[in-house]
Write a protein that holds these residues in place. Structure first.
Motif, short mmCIF file in Angstrom:
data_model
loop_
_atom_site.label_atom_id
_atom_site.label_comp_id
_atom_site.label_asym_id
_atom_site.label_seq_id
_atom_site.Cartn_x
_atom_site.Cartn_y
_atom_site.Cartn_z
N THR A 18 0.81 -1.22 0.00
CA THR A 18 0.00 0.00 0.00
C THR A 18 0.84 1.27 0.00
O THR A 18 0.40 2.30 -0.51
CB THR A 18 -0.93 0.02 1.22
OG1 THR A 18 -0.16 -0.20 2.41
CG2 THR A 18 -1.98 -1.09 1.12
N PHE A 21 1.52 2.43 -3.56
CA PHE A 21 0.36 2.64 -4.42
C PHE A 21 0.52 3.96 -5.18
O PHE A 21 1.03 4.93 -4.62
CB PHE A 21 -0.90 2.68 -3.54
CG PHE A 21 -2.18 2.84 -4.29
CD1 PHE A 21 -2.86 1.72 -4.77
CD2 PHE A 21 -2.71 4.10 -4.54
CE1 PHE A 21 -4.05 1.87 -5.46
CE2 PHE A 21 -3.89 4.25 -5.25
CZ PHE A 21 -4.56 3.13 -5.70
N PRO A 22 0.13 4.06 -6.46
CA PRO A 22 -0.61 3.09 -7.27
C PRO A 22 0.26 2.14 -8.10
O PRO A 22 -0.26 1.32 -8.83
CB PRO A 22 -1.43 3.98 -8.19
CG PRO A 22 -0.54 5.15 -8.44
CD PRO A 22 0.19 5.38 -7.13
N THR A 24 1.81 -0.39 -7.20
CA THR A 24 1.56 -1.77 -6.81
C THR A 24 0.20 -2.29 -7.27
O THR A 24 -0.13 -3.45 -7.01
CB THR A 24 1.71 -1.93 -5.28
OG1 THR A 24 1.04 -0.85 -4.62
CG2 THR A 24 3.18 -1.91 -4.89
N LYS A 25 -0.58 -1.46 -7.94
CA LYS A 25 -1.78 -1.99 -8.59
C LYS A 25 -1.42 -2.89 -9.76
O LYS A 25 -2.18 -3.80 -10.11
CB LYS A 25 -2.66 -0.84 -9.11
CG LYS A 25 -3.48 -0.12 -8.06
CD LYS A 25 -4.50 0.79 -8.70
CE LYS A 25 -5.63 -0.01 -9.36
NZ LYS A 25 -6.69 0.87 -9.91
N LYS A 29 5.55 -5.10 -5.26
CA LYS A 29 6.72 -4.30 -4.85
C LYS A 29 7.99 -5.14 -4.85
O LYS A 29 9.08 -4.61 -5.07
CB LYS A 29 6.50 -3.66 -3.49
CG LYS A 29 6.42 -4.63 -2.31
CD LYS A 29 6.30 -3.88 -0.98
CE LYS A 29 6.23 -4.86 0.18
NZ LYS A 29 6.18 -4.17 1.49
#
Length: 296
Positions: A18, A21-22, A24-25, A29
């Protein structure tokens, strides 16, 4: 007591990422790229696995979300398609073969629900069996200041003391609220410590009152470096917390179970001769990209 040779490493990578983000959408990671000392672009997870293998670890368990299993299998267990392999340089074709060999040492483990770091570690219990194991964070990479890799240094200390090891580094008071910290009594000054308390993300006030370590500057504390050598007893405490639904900050955490492990079996802290690079935050990842290649 007979020492068990450490053969296995566990790397939990099932978090949502998190803080990145974004990005890691679309990419885990642990798959973010870094540039190593040879100028090769590789995903973070690969550098972590190589650290383990360089220390003599022969089996690596990676704890992933079920939806991510295929991603990690594609990286570590499947060769490129023939048309892509043909386009690679001879050097990269050789590296592709090296990846397949590395993949043969890796087991993909599943965390069906994302219930915290402690829960992710517990998901490796059956695979680890009744053995000591190296636990590595999925967003930290390391550069040694000595002839031995950082993970190898930790395993060497385990051979000396035959109890769980927590790796340590000095941190300034201003940033300890982001880290797990320890205090204790030196066996060897600035090297090996008998740990007397572990505490997760302390305030400066708590650290100044409870986590001082003799001989260290007033504004520095010993914080966790990101490598652990743990006995299988840790799984008993993790299981107890999970069975009793004992959560901290909404999740099953590791640090409180480490403290119980320390109370039960004792624990040694080791100040690693090296540097840890955090890839789990935007600012630290950016700095890692600048610094990591130059220290290897």
């Amino acid at each position: 007591m007979q020492k068990d040779r450490v053969k296995k490493a566990v790397i939990p990578v099932a978090g949502f990422g998190t803080r990145l983000f974004p990005a890691t959408k679309v990419i885990k990671k642990e798959l973010f790229p870094i540039i190593d000392g040879d100028g090769r672009a590789k995903p973070v997870i690969l550098a972590i696995i190589e650290e383990a293998i360089s220390a003599g670890i022969t089996e690596v368990g990676i704890v992933v979300q079920p939806d991510d299993k295929e991603i990690f299998e594609n990286l570590l267990k499947k060769p490129p398609k023939k048309e892509l392999l043909a386009k690679l340089s001879p050097e990269n074709q050789e590296y592709s073969r090296y990846l397949q060999d590395l993949g043969s040492k890796i087991t993909i483990l599943l965390q069906e629900e994302q219930l915290g770091y402690g829960h992710a570690v517990f998901c490796a219990k059956d695979w680890v069996e009744n053995e000591p194991f190296l636990l590595m964070l999925g967003d930290h990479i390391y550069a040694s200041n000595s002839e031995k890799p950082c993970a190898s240094q930790v395993l060497d200390v385990y051979e000396q003391v035959n109890q769980s090891i927590v790796s340590l580094t000095a941190m300034s008071a201003e940033i300890i609220h982001k880290a797990g910290c320890v205090t204790g009594v030196w066996h060897e000054f600035n090297s090996i410590l008998k740990v007397t308390q572990l505490y997760e993300k302390p305030t400066i006030e708590y650290a100044q009152s409870n986590l001082r370590v003799e001989g260290m500057p007033e504004n520095q504390f010993l914080c966790i470096f990101g490598l652990y050598l743990l006995t299988p007893k840790i799984f008993d405490f993790l299981a107890e917390h999970i069975n009793q639904n004992f959560r901290e900050r909404g999740e099953f955490q590791l640090t409180s179970c480490l403290e119980r492990l320390r109370q039960e079996e004792g624990m040694t802290g080791y100040v690693v001769k090296g540097k840890c690079f955090d890839t789990g935050l935007p600012d630290t990842y950016r700095q890692t990209m600048i610094d990591f290649k130059n220290v290897l």
